[in-house]
Design a protein around this motif. Structure first.
Motif, PDB file in Angstrom:
ATOM      1  N   GLY A   1       0.806  -1.221   0.000  1.00  0.00           N
ATOM      2  CA  GLY A   1       0.000   0.000   0.000  1.00  0.00           C
ATOM      3  C   GLY A   1       0.834   1.263   0.000  1.00  0.00           C
ATOM      4  O   GLY A   1       0.370   2.328  -0.434  1.00  0.00           O
ATOM      5  N   SER A   2       2.082   1.161   0.463  1.00  0.00           N
ATOM      6  CA  SER A   2       2.956   2.334   0.535  1.00  0.00           C
ATOM      7  C   SER A   2       3.438   2.782  -0.845  1.00  0.00           C
ATOM      8  O   SER A   2       3.225   3.935  -1.223  1.00  0.00           O
ATOM      9  N   PRO A   3       4.090   1.926  -1.658  1.00  0.00           N
ATOM     10  CA  PRO A   3       4.437   2.361  -3.005  1.00  0.00           C
ATOM     11  C   PRO A   3       3.208   2.596  -3.884  1.00  0.00           C
ATOM     12  O   PRO A   3       3.241   3.433  -4.791  1.00  0.00           O
ATOM     13  N   THR A   4       2.119   1.866  -3.619  1.00  0.00           N
ATOM     14  CA  THR A   4       0.878   2.111  -4.352  1.00  0.00           C
ATOM     15  C   THR A   4       0.407   3.537  -4.122  1.00  0.00           C
ATOM     16  O   THR A   4      -0.015   4.238  -5.051  1.00  0.00           O
ATOM     17  N   THR A   5       0.504   4.008  -2.882  1.00  0.00           N
ATOM     18  CA  THR A   5       0.104   5.376  -2.559  1.00  0.00           C
ATOM     19  C   THR A   5       1.136   6.384  -3.034  1.00  0.00           C
ATOM     20  O   THR A   5       0.787   7.500  -3.448  1.00  0.00           O
ATOM     21  N   LEU A   6       2.410   6.013  -3.003  1.00  0.00           N
ATOM     22  CA  LEU A   6       3.440   6.919  -3.502  1.00  0.00           C
ATOM     23  C   LEU A   6       3.199   7.245  -4.976  1.00  0.00           C
ATOM     24  O   LEU A   6       3.404   8.389  -5.408  1.00  0.00           O
ATOM     25  N   TYR A   7       2.768   6.271  -5.741  1.00  0.00           N
ATOM     26  CA  TYR A   7       2.436   6.514  -7.149  1.00  0.00           C
ATOM     27  C   TYR A   7       1.343   7.578  -7.240  1.00  0.00           C
ATOM     28  O   TYR A   7       1.424   8.511  -8.064  1.00  0.00           O
ATOM     29  N   PHE A   8       0.334   7.465  -6.413  1.00  0.00           N
ATOM     30  CA  PHE A   8      -0.755   8.446  -6.375  1.00  0.00           C
ATOM     31  C   PHE A   8      -0.229   9.845  -6.049  1.00  0.00           C
ATOM     32  O   PHE A   8      -0.588  10.836  -6.700  1.00  0.00           O
ATOM     33  N   LEU A   9       0.667   9.931  -5.074  1.00  0.00           N
ATOM     34  CA  LEU A   9       1.165  11.225  -4.612  1.00  0.00           C
ATOM     35  C   LEU A   9       2.145  11.866  -5.595  1.00  0.00           C
ATOM     36  O   LEU A   9       2.270  13.095  -5.637  1.00  0.00           O
ATOM     37  N   THR A  10       2.846  11.050  -6.367  1.00  0.00           N
ATOM     38  CA  THR A  10       3.874  11.594  -7.261  1.00  0.00           C
ATOM     39  C   THR A  10       3.454  11.616  -8.722  1.00  0.00           C
ATOM     40  O   THR A  10       4.019  12.379  -9.509  1.00  0.00           O
ATOM     41  N   GLN A  11       2.479  10.795  -9.105  1.00  0.00           N
ATOM     42  CA  GLN A  11       2.112  10.674 -10.515  1.00  0.00           C
ATOM     43  C   GLN A  11       0.699  11.156 -10.829  1.00  0.00           C
ATOM     44  O   GLN A  11       0.365  11.339 -12.004  1.00  0.00           O
ATOM     45  N   VAL A  12      -0.138  11.368  -9.820  1.00  0.00           N
ATOM     46  CA  VAL A  12      -1.558  11.625 -10.087  1.00  0.00           C
ATOM     47  C   VAL A  12      -2.013  13.007  -9.634  1.00  0.00           C
ATOM     48  O   VAL A  12      -2.520  13.795 -10.436  1.00  0.00           O
ATOM     49  N   VAL A  13      -1.825  13.331  -8.356  1.00  0.00           N
ATOM     50  CA  VAL A  13      -2.383  14.584  -7.822  1.00  0.00           C
ATOM     51  C   VAL A  13      -1.334  15.702  -7.808  1.00  0.00           C
ATOM     52  O   VAL A  13      -0.131  15.450  -7.794  1.00  0.00           O
ATOM     53  N   SER A  14      -1.814  16.936  -7.785  1.00  0.00           N
ATOM     54  CA  SER A  14      -0.939  18.109  -7.817  1.00  0.00           C
ATOM     55  C   SER A  14      -0.460  18.471  -6.423  1.00  0.00           C
ATOM     56  O   SER A  14      -1.032  18.037  -5.412  1.00  0.00           O
ATOM     57  N   GLN A  15       0.561  19.314  -6.367  1.00  0.00           N
ATOM     58  CA  GLN A  15       1.053  19.796  -5.080  1.00  0.00           C
ATOM     59  C   GLN A  15      -0.004  20.652  -4.390  1.00  0.00           C
ATOM     60  O   GLN A  15      -0.167  20.590  -3.167  1.00  0.00           O
ATOM     61  N   GLU A  16      -0.728  21.419  -5.152  1.00  0.00           N
ATOM     62  CA  GLU A  16      -1.799  22.245  -4.592  1.00  0.00           C
ATOM     63  C   GLU A  16      -2.845  21.371  -3.910  1.00  0.00           C
ATOM     64  O   GLU A  16      -3.335  21.686  -2.817  1.00  0.00           O
TER      65      GLU A  16
END
Length: 403
Positions: free
Chosen positions: A186-201
């Motif tokens: 779940g950790s790298p799965t979520t890292l993908y979301f945080l780095t590849q999907v959603v914006s910093q804003e």
């Protein structure tokens, strides 16, 4: 007068307790591999045996004691395996697989749908509900088809659902930013979301913290046993070769193999030893060829490589992990064993599943996101799965969400 004073005191105490609960960051749980129930729906023309169904409504395939029973397990394997053709993964024709209970915690608390005999996140959920959290409101989960690597989850819309769920939790909890607590895969799965999907804003508005427990940042040597000779994962009545049949088709097992990163893994120290040859994590093509399973290297090569770079999430992060637990470091196959017989396993440090170098790889984020706190903490003697049940770990997470 005394009664009135007592009432005022009670109301004041209630107000203080309510303000603490409201101020606490809502928690979204993202489980690890094998870490939530799966269901299947069938509409197909083929089955391996006459007792296997070819048509069905949704039913539980993971975990179901009935599905893992002798003979019936062939039906389970045939329905949950994945196909790999023309460089792409897919379910078998006529088979749909889904992760039930998205947004709720039930299907991550216990992995069996009927008897509640196989707990997973149950202790964690119980701990936080005792501290004022409400299931379905301030404490929710995002189960997923854990057979799939992050890029495939992206394709099926999982991350859109996660983004919408976080925004809903934010609004339902008085516009309070959310903490994502993950375990294992779940950790790298979520890292993908945080780095590849959603914006910093978006992250700045909706997220308070990212709390990966037992994050598999650079893979795990133990995973190699699944694709080489099979790993029954302690399931009764399932032998290694039966497990391997399924595990070799699952993208997750290739995604969790040790990442080819010279900073983490040695280019000279072998992770697999056979009488004919030794293999490092940089010898995968030769390894799969010698296993007489060359397509495995193709299955490995099509997966995302973002863990090689390990980009920072740019969210306040607490990397917590077990430490000082004997963990597979070298797989030794004696004469005639490779690849169809389980190896002798030599151990090093880690959490019993993931090696310490992989668990601690998130330390690179300290320099990469200096404006957002990154803290690493090892919990000596706590195993990979103990990270979601150990009281010291849960207390540490509680301090984060209530600070």
């Amino acid at each position: 007068m005394l009664l009135r004073s007592t009432n005022i005191f009670a109301l004041s105490l209630f107000a203080v307790c309510w303000s603490i609960i409201v101020a606490s960051s809502p928690i979204l749980i993202v489980p690890g591999v094998l870490g939530n129930q799966l269901q299947a729906k069938l509409n197909k023309d083929y089955a391996p045996h006459e007792w296997c169904s070819t048509h069905s409504d949704w039913y539980t395939v993971w975990v179901s004691v009935e599905q893992l029973a002798p003979y019936v397990i062939d039906c389970f394997l045939n329905n949950t395996r994945m196909l790999f053709n023309d460089g792409k993964y897919s379910n078998c024709e006529g088979v749909q697989i889904r992760a039930p209970g998205f947004g709720n915690t039930d299907t991550v608390e216990h992995l069996d749908a009927e008897d509640f005999l196989i707990p997973y996140m149950h202790d964690l959920v119980e701990f936080f509900t005792k501290h004022g959290y409400v299931k379905g409101v301030s404490l929710r989960a995002a189960p997923y088809d854990w057979r799939l690597s992050p890029d495939l989850l992206h394709q099926v819309g999982y991350y859109d659902d996660v983004q919408n769920l976080v925004e809903t939790m934010y609004k339902d909890n008085n516009n309070t930013s959310v903490t994502i607590v993950t375990h294992s895969l779940g950790s790298p799965t979520t890292l993908y979301f945080l780095t590849q999907v959603v914006s910093q804003e978006w992250k700045d508005k909706y997220l308070k913290a990212f709390v990966p427990l037992s994050g598999v940042w650079k893979g795990a040597i133990k995973t190699l046993t699944s694709v080489i000779s099979g790993n029954p994962e302690g399931i009764p009545l399932v032998n290694s070769l039966t497990a391997r049949y399924l595990q070799r088709t699952t993208p997750t097992n290739y995604f969790l193999m040790p990442v080819t990163d010279h900073k983490i893994w040695s280019s000279t120290d072998p992770v697999v030893v056979t009488p004919e040859r030794n293999y490092t994590v940089f010898d995968y093509q030769a390894l799969f060829n010698d296993m007489k399973y060359p397509v495995g290297y193709s299955q490995y090569k099509v997966l995302p490589t973002f863990l090689t770079e390990l980009a920072a999430p740019h969210v306040t992060t607490y990397c917590y992990y077990g430490a000082q637990v004997p963990t597979p470091s070298t797989l030794v196959y004696k004469e005639g064993q490779f690849p169809d017989t389980p190896p002798t396993i030599l151990t090093g440090n880690g959490d019993g599943t993931v090696n310490d170098a992989s668990l601690e790889a998130c330390s690179v984020w300290k320099a990469a996101q200096q404006s957002r706190h990154v803290k690493l903490r090892g919990f000596p003697g706590v195993s990979h799965f103990g990270m979601v049940t150990n009281n010291d770990v849960l207390q540490a997470v509680l301090e984060i969400v209530t600070n």
